[in-house]
Design an enzyme around this catalytic site. Structure first.
Site, mmCIF file in Angstrom:
data_model
loop_
_atom_site.group_PDB
_atom_site.id
_atom_site.type_symbol
_atom_site.label_atom_id
_atom_site.label_comp_id
_atom_site.label_asym_id
_atom_site.label_seq_id
_atom_site.Cartn_x
_atom_site.Cartn_y
_atom_site.Cartn_z
ATOM 1 N N ILE A 34 0.824 -1.210 0.000
ATOM 2 C CA ILE A 34 0.000 0.000 0.000
ATOM 3 C C ILE A 34 0.860 1.262 0.000
ATOM 4 O O ILE A 34 0.333 2.363 -0.060
ATOM 5 C CB ILE A 34 -1.035 0.021 1.152
ATOM 6 C CG1 ILE A 34 -0.377 -0.056 2.521
ATOM 7 C CG2 ILE A 34 -2.045 -1.102 0.992
ATOM 8 C CD1 ILE A 34 -1.385 0.165 3.649
ATOM 9 N N GLY A 122 13.358 -10.637 -0.045
ATOM 10 C CA GLY A 122 12.317 -9.698 0.380
ATOM 11 C C GLY A 122 12.682 -8.917 1.632
ATOM 12 O O GLY A 122 11.814 -8.391 2.315
ATOM 13 N N SER A 125 17.394 -5.961 0.207
ATOM 14 C CA SER A 125 18.831 -5.823 -0.054
ATOM 15 C C SER A 125 19.077 -4.713 -1.075
ATOM 16 O O SER A 125 20.090 -4.014 -1.002
ATOM 17 C CB SER A 125 19.431 -7.142 -0.519
ATOM 18 O OG SER A 125 18.705 -7.669 -1.602
ATOM 19 N N GLU A 158 15.592 3.223 -7.987
ATOM 20 C CA GLU A 158 14.888 1.938 -8.144
ATOM 21 C C GLU A 158 13.821 2.050 -9.251
ATOM 22 O O GLU A 158 13.683 1.163 -10.089
ATOM 23 C CB GLU A 158 14.248 1.569 -6.800
ATOM 24 C CG GLU A 158 13.642 0.196 -6.746
ATOM 25 C CD GLU A 158 14.637 -0.935 -6.558
ATOM 26 O OE1 GLU A 158 15.595 -0.773 -5.798
ATOM 27 O OE2 GLU A 158 14.438 -1.994 -7.192
ATOM 28 N N ASP A 170 10.712 0.835 1.575
ATOM 29 C CA ASP A 170 11.972 0.157 1.885
ATOM 30 C C ASP A 170 13.111 1.154 2.101
ATOM 31 O O ASP A 170 13.882 1.051 3.054
ATOM 32 C CB ASP A 170 12.360 -0.802 0.751
ATOM 33 C CG ASP A 170 11.293 -1.843 0.503
ATOM 34 O OD1 ASP A 170 10.366 -1.945 1.334
ATOM 35 O OD2 ASP A 170 11.382 -2.547 -0.525
ATOM 36 N N TYR A 220 5.264 -7.570 -9.670
ATOM 37 C CA TYR A 220 5.144 -6.369 -8.837
ATOM 38 C C TYR A 220 4.612 -5.212 -9.688
ATOM 39 O O TYR A 220 3.641 -4.533 -9.316
ATOM 40 C CB TYR A 220 6.506 -6.014 -8.234
ATOM 41 C CG TYR A 220 6.446 -4.884 -7.252
ATOM 42 C CD1 TYR A 220 6.297 -5.115 -5.899
ATOM 43 C CD2 TYR A 220 6.495 -3.555 -7.687
ATOM 44 C CE1 TYR A 220 6.213 -4.073 -4.996
ATOM 45 C CE2 TYR A 220 6.410 -2.509 -6.796
ATOM 46 C CZ TYR A 220 6.278 -2.765 -5.458
ATOM 47 O OH TYR A 220 6.190 -1.729 -4.561
HETATM 48 C C1 GLA Z 1 8.616 -4.098 -2.077
HETATM 49 C C2 GLA Z 1 8.664 -2.627 -2.500
HETATM 50 C C3 GLA Z 1 7.983 -1.735 -1.476
HETATM 51 C C4 GLA Z 1 6.604 -2.242 -1.096
HETATM 52 C C5 GLA Z 1 6.643 -3.744 -0.791
HETATM 53 C C6 GLA Z 1 5.274 -4.310 -0.600
HETATM 54 O O1 GLA Z 1 9.394 -4.294 -0.944
HETATM 55 O O2 GLA Z 1 9.992 -2.203 -2.699
HETATM 56 O O3 GLA Z 1 7.928 -0.408 -1.967
HETATM 57 O O4 GLA Z 1 5.673 -1.953 -2.099
HETATM 58 O O5 GLA Z 1 7.280 -4.487 -1.811
HETATM 59 O O6 GLA Z 1 4.643 -3.744 0.491
#
Ligand code: GLA
Length: 385
Positions: A34, A122, A125, A158, A170, A220
């Site tokens: 989200i 996940g 990194s 990114e 992240d 994604y």
């Molecule tokens: C990855 C993305 C984040 C976020 C998560 C899911 O880690 O880099 O920005 O969207 O997935 O919550």
């Protein structure tokens, strides 16, 4: 570990390192998928992460080396760069490129990276190495970029250089993390607060499914696009900017505008997950860890059924947790499609939990998971040499 890294640096570059930096990885406690929908998320930085030893050089070369990967790069300093293949050094290179784009001057650099985060698990990194590089170069060249702007720059790398439409969670978590605190971040305004993450008799356990996240980038980006499409349909009726601006009641009234069952499921996850984060924040403030754990299970269910980003391996872990007496909550964390789950497990049962889960998982999946506890840590920093 530091001594080994310094020795490697000397061997590879025949000189002394001048600076030493560390950036953690992260887990997200709740609020998944989200951040790119203007929602609230609740990540925290962990004790595993990425290290960088670095020295300036006078020969106008950028040298990228890493203990984890055999690929290296030596590049002449130039005014811009583009991504080359899928090698790890694209992440720091993207940061260099963005700093140059923004008009910052840098000189040649000899860089040695090392990460103790499992890659593609996940635990961020990629955000870790991006923020690490931006933070280090900011210090080395006195660029005067604030932490928040480092976060924004790393996300841009990114999105534009690497090509993943990720949100800001992240990069924010690994830059702004605080010891023993969860970050409650509003991804629309970037306002944030630190919440106490006091786990009492329980501990936060990370379970790596050891399923490499295949196709995760394209899946994604697909979810990102689906959310945009659902928002567009809802905007026919609602005056909102993000899916997370919609509360559950008004979603209920207007969900028929999303006349596509898949998009409807995606939007329902987003709207309900955003509410769960608010409830989870209250639970932490009240010290009600059991409620927090229940919200974790609900979040997982929604990611599994509505957002469809879990998978057999992660579901197997969470199913085990639900049935295990000393575990009060568990869910996948991060983008999903493999990677890691997190669980709240009674401290004194950790060994039993790990042993029983390992057997259960191996029987069903065919290989072992990796199970470890982690401290909740501070964000990126310079370390003493
Ligand atoms: C990855 C993305 C984040 C976020 C998560 C899911 O880690 O880099 O920005 O969207 O997935 O919550």
């Amino acid at each position: 570990m530091k001594d080994k890294l310094i020795k490697e640096f000397r061997n590879r570059f025949h000189k002394e390192p001048e600076h030493f930096f560390f950036c953690p990885g992260r887990v997200n406690l709740i609020g998944e998928h989200i951040d790119y929908n203007g929602g609230r998320v609740m990540p925290c930085a962990i004790s595993l992460g990425t290290y960088l030893l670095v020295s300036k050089n006078m020969d106008k070369k950028l040298r990228f080396e890493c203990l984890n990967f055999p690929e290296t790069a030596v590049l002449q300093l130039q005014t811009s760069y583009s991504k080359t293949g899928k090698e790890w050094f694209n992440y720091p290179l993207g940061v260099v490129n963005e700093l140059l784009n923004e008009g910052h001057g840098i000189s040649g650099l000899d860089m040695l990276f090392y990460g103790d985060l499992p890659v593609a698990a996940g635990l961020s990194s990629s955000a870790s190495i991006e923020v690490l590089t931006a933070f280090a170069l900011n210090e080395l060249f006195a660029l005067d970029i604030s932490r928040k702007n480092i976060v924004i720059l790393a996300k841009k790398v990114e999105n534009e250089f690497i090509g993943v439409s990720c949100g800001i969670m992240d990069q924010f978590a690994v830059a702004m993390g605080k010891r023993e605190k969860a970050i409650l971040l509003n991804c629309d305004t970037l306002e944030y607060e630190y919440l106490p993450f006091e786990t009492g008799n329980y501990m936060l356990v990370i379970i790596n499914s050891n399923k490499q996240r295949s196709l995760s980038e394209s899946k994604y980006n697909e979810r990102f696009t689906e959310c945009g499409a659902a928002l567009k349909l809802l905007k026919q009726e609602l005056d909102v900017q993000h899916l997370c601006d919609i509360d559950p009641a008004s979603f209920e009234l207007n969900r028929h505008f999303v006349n596509d069952p898949v998009l409807e499921k995606r939007a329902l996850h987003v709207v309900s997950e955003n509410t769960r984060v608010k409830d989870a924040a209250v639970a932490l403030q009240l010290g009600d860890l059991e409620l927090f754990g229940k919200l974790m299970y609900l979040s997982h269910q929604s990611l599994k059924d509505l957002y469809e980003v879990s998978g057999h391996e992660l579901d197997t872990i969470v199913d085990f947790c639900k049935a295990y007496k000393g575990c009060i909550g568990a869910r996948m964390t991060g983008a999903g499609f493999g990677g890691c789950a997190i669980a709240l497990v009674e401290k004194q049962r950790l060994d039993d939990f790990s042993a029983t889960l390992s057997v259960f998982y191996k029987e069903r999946i065919g290989y072992l998971p990796e199970i470890f506890g982690s401290a909740i840590s501070d964000g990126v920093s310079e370390l003493k040499l």
